[in-house]
Design a protein around this motif. Structure first.
Motif, short mmCIF file in Angstrom:
data_model
loop_
_atom_site.label_atom_id
_atom_site.label_comp_id
_atom_site.label_asym_id
_atom_site.label_seq_id
_atom_site.Cartn_x
_atom_site.Cartn_y
_atom_site.Cartn_z
N PRO A 213 0.84 -1.21 0.00
CA PRO A 213 0.00 0.00 0.00
C PRO A 213 0.87 1.25 0.00
O PRO A 213 1.81 1.35 0.77
N HIS A 214 0.53 2.20 -0.88
CA HIS A 214 1.39 3.35 -1.07
C HIS A 214 0.62 4.41 -1.84
O HIS A 214 -0.11 4.09 -2.78
N PRO A 215 0.75 5.70 -1.49
CA PRO A 215 0.03 6.75 -2.21
C PRO A 215 0.50 6.93 -3.65
O PRO A 215 -0.16 7.61 -4.42
N THR B 161 -3.52 4.31 -6.15
CA THR B 161 -2.95 5.38 -5.36
C THR B 161 -3.74 5.62 -4.07
O THR B 161 -3.27 6.32 -3.17
N LEU B 162 -4.94 5.05 -3.97
CA LEU B 162 -5.75 5.20 -2.76
C LEU B 162 -5.50 4.07 -1.76
O LEU B 162 -6.13 4.04 -0.71
N ALA C 208 0.65 -5.81 6.82
CA ALA C 208 0.08 -5.55 5.50
C ALA C 208 -0.65 -4.24 5.44
O ALA C 208 -0.84 -3.68 4.38
N ASP C 209 -1.08 -3.72 6.57
CA ASP C 209 -1.88 -2.50 6.57
C ASP C 209 -1.08 -1.27 6.94
O ASP C 209 -1.62 -0.18 7.02
N ARG C 210 0.21 -1.40 7.19
CA ARG C 210 0.98 -0.25 7.66
C ARG C 210 1.49 0.55 6.48
O ARG C 210 2.04 0.00 5.52
N LEU C 211 1.34 1.86 6.54
CA LEU C 211 1.84 2.70 5.47
C LEU C 211 3.35 2.66 5.39
O LEU C 211 3.93 2.64 4.31
#
Length: 475
Positions: A71-73, A217-218, A461-464
């Protein structure tokens, strides 16, 4: 632990789905449906739209796996940088900044301006001024904060979907009344036949479906990090394919297949036959809503890609600052809007700003989409230990099939779209020269990926910060 400075998980899944739908649903189909009909004929007409939807879903599955694992912007910027290295990531970010996102913003603004100009004459340079004013207004709106931007987007997409359904209802009304479709006096002659016709048709089909990859991106802002991006992407494409099939059925039912292929404005003709002048005004309202929704969603996504890329390049670090007060990447957003305005200025000096922007962005889009599809395989091999809440079925054949499709569309876009394609490729070349001038992109050795939970969708898995650190391990 979530990073203190950066995006937070604030988006509900349903709102993310609507934002994703706003990235892909546009009034392009009102311009592309006749071209598709002209190139494939009635026997394959609905099939190419189904094929375009299913192929887009296959690509979305690839992106959903990568987005839930990393996950990443930055979305696919992050995937490309992790898979191929920082230089490829930079070129992709440059292409989005200077070609794809800004070109799409200018394209949508020109479409709105042209339709508005048909009702209220704007003068010789009025369309360009109007398009620029729309972009400025939406940049200022998004600068006020993420909540206003996202809420506005949700409302706009809902109105647009209702507008499309009203067009489909015109076909139902004509069928109910038993009104037969008119027969054109001079049926159009297909411009292409065989594979050339199929290639030309698919370019315009995928143009109507394009934009789904931007939803990645979200991934760092959706509350449900395990499956939220999967629901947003696949759900939006499913809704979109159903809407497009309904629209095309209405066009064929109300105008006839030959009439659709011969039409320059099928929605206007259809609603005029069914509802008269009020139907025509509805189309103009829809185009405005669609343009605003598209520009707004592209600004949301484009600024986040620029923000993510600038964080990784010391010389551009000032563009990678996040405005914590308003929850937006302020400098990246302003820069994105400025480049879009430059493209509007350029398009104003051509005969058709809309067509110029289509030629400008299409080949670059397919080039990087093909690289992103292969990135899934590279990331599976390089980071096998990373939890993957979503996994692509039929691996590796589905990603490879999608890669082959992307290469085919890249070839078709260069050979069918025209000389404008080489302008976008030239701007990509400017990015390569800029990259050479920047030299070394990173300053210090990058840390290894952090430890994560072995349970799919676990804490890691959920950590930015997990997304950023996995990115740095690519060197």
């Amino acid at each position: 632990m979530t990073q203190a400075n950066g995006p937070k998980r604030h988006l509900p899944v349903l709102q993310a789905l609507l934002i994703t739908l706003g990235m892909v649903i546009t009034t392009d189909i009102l311009k592309t449906a006749p071209t598709v009909a002209l190139n494939v004929g009635p026997e394959y007409f609905y099939g190419v739209w189904v094929l375009g939807g299913l192929a887009s879903m296959a690509g979305a599955l690839c992106f959903a796996e990568m987005a839930t694992a990393f996950p990443h912007p930055g979305g696919d910027y992050h995937f490309l940088r992790t898979a191929y290295g920082e230089r490829m990531g930079f070129l992709f970010a440059w292409s989005r900044f200077s070609v794809m996102h800004t070109g799409w913003i200018a394209l949508s603004a020109f479409m709105f301006a042209d339709y508005f100009n048909a009702v209220v004459p704007l003068g010789e340079h009025g369309s360009g001024l109007f398009a620029g004013a729309v972009i400025v207004a939406l940049v200022l709106l998004n600068l006020t904060g993420k909540h206003i931007g996202f809420i506005t987007q949700t409302l706009l997409v809902g109105l647009l979907a209702l507008g499309f359904l009203s067009i489909a209802s015109a076909g139902v009304w004509l069928a109910w009344q038993g009104i037969e479709a008119p027969v054109p006096v001079n049926p159009p002659t297909p411009e292409n036949t065989g594979m050339a016709g199929f290639s030309a048709a698919m370019i315009f089909v995928f143009l109507a479906f394009g934009g789904w990859s931007d939803a990645a991106t979200l991934s760092a802002e959706i509350r449900d990090g395990r499956r939220g991006i999967f629901i947003a992407m696949l759900g939006a494409l499913t809704v979109l394919m159903a809407i497009y099939l309904a629209l095309n059925w209405a066009f064929v039912r109300g105008l006839g297949f030959a009439g659709l292929a011969a039409s320059n404005a099928p929605a206007v003709e259809l609603l005029n036959r069914a509802f008269g002048a009020p139907g025509v005004m509805l189309i103009l309202l829809m185009v405005g809503i669609a343009a605003i929704a598209t520009i707004n969603s592209t600004l949301l996504v484009g600024a986040r890609t620029t923000y993510a890329a600038a964080r990784d390049v010391p010389q551009l670090r000032r563009f990678g600052e996040w405005d914590e007060r308003h929850g937006v990447p302020r400098k990246a957003l302003l820069t994105e809007g400025a480049v879009a305005l430059l493209l509007v200025l350029f398009g104003s000096f051509t005969q058709s700003g809309f067509n110029t922007m289509v030629e400008y962005l299409t080949p670059v889009y397919w080039l990087f989409l093909s690289l992103s599809s292969l990135a899934l395989i590279i990331l599976r091999r390089r980071f096998a230990q990373v939890p993957r809440p979503v996994r692509v079925p039929f691996y590796p054949w589905l990603p490879l099939l999608f890669f082959g499709l992307c290469l085919y569309m890249l070839y078709s876009s260069v050979t069918v779209v025209g000389y404008g394609a080489f302008l976008g490729i030239g701007v990509l070349g400017v990015g390569a020269l800029l990259l050479a001038g920047l030299g070394r992109l990173t300053q210090a050795p990058q840390p290894s990926p952090p430890e994560t939970s072995d349970r799919p969708g676990g804490e890691g898995a959920d950590r930015l910060d997990y997304g950023f650190n996995a990115d740095r391990s690519s060197r």
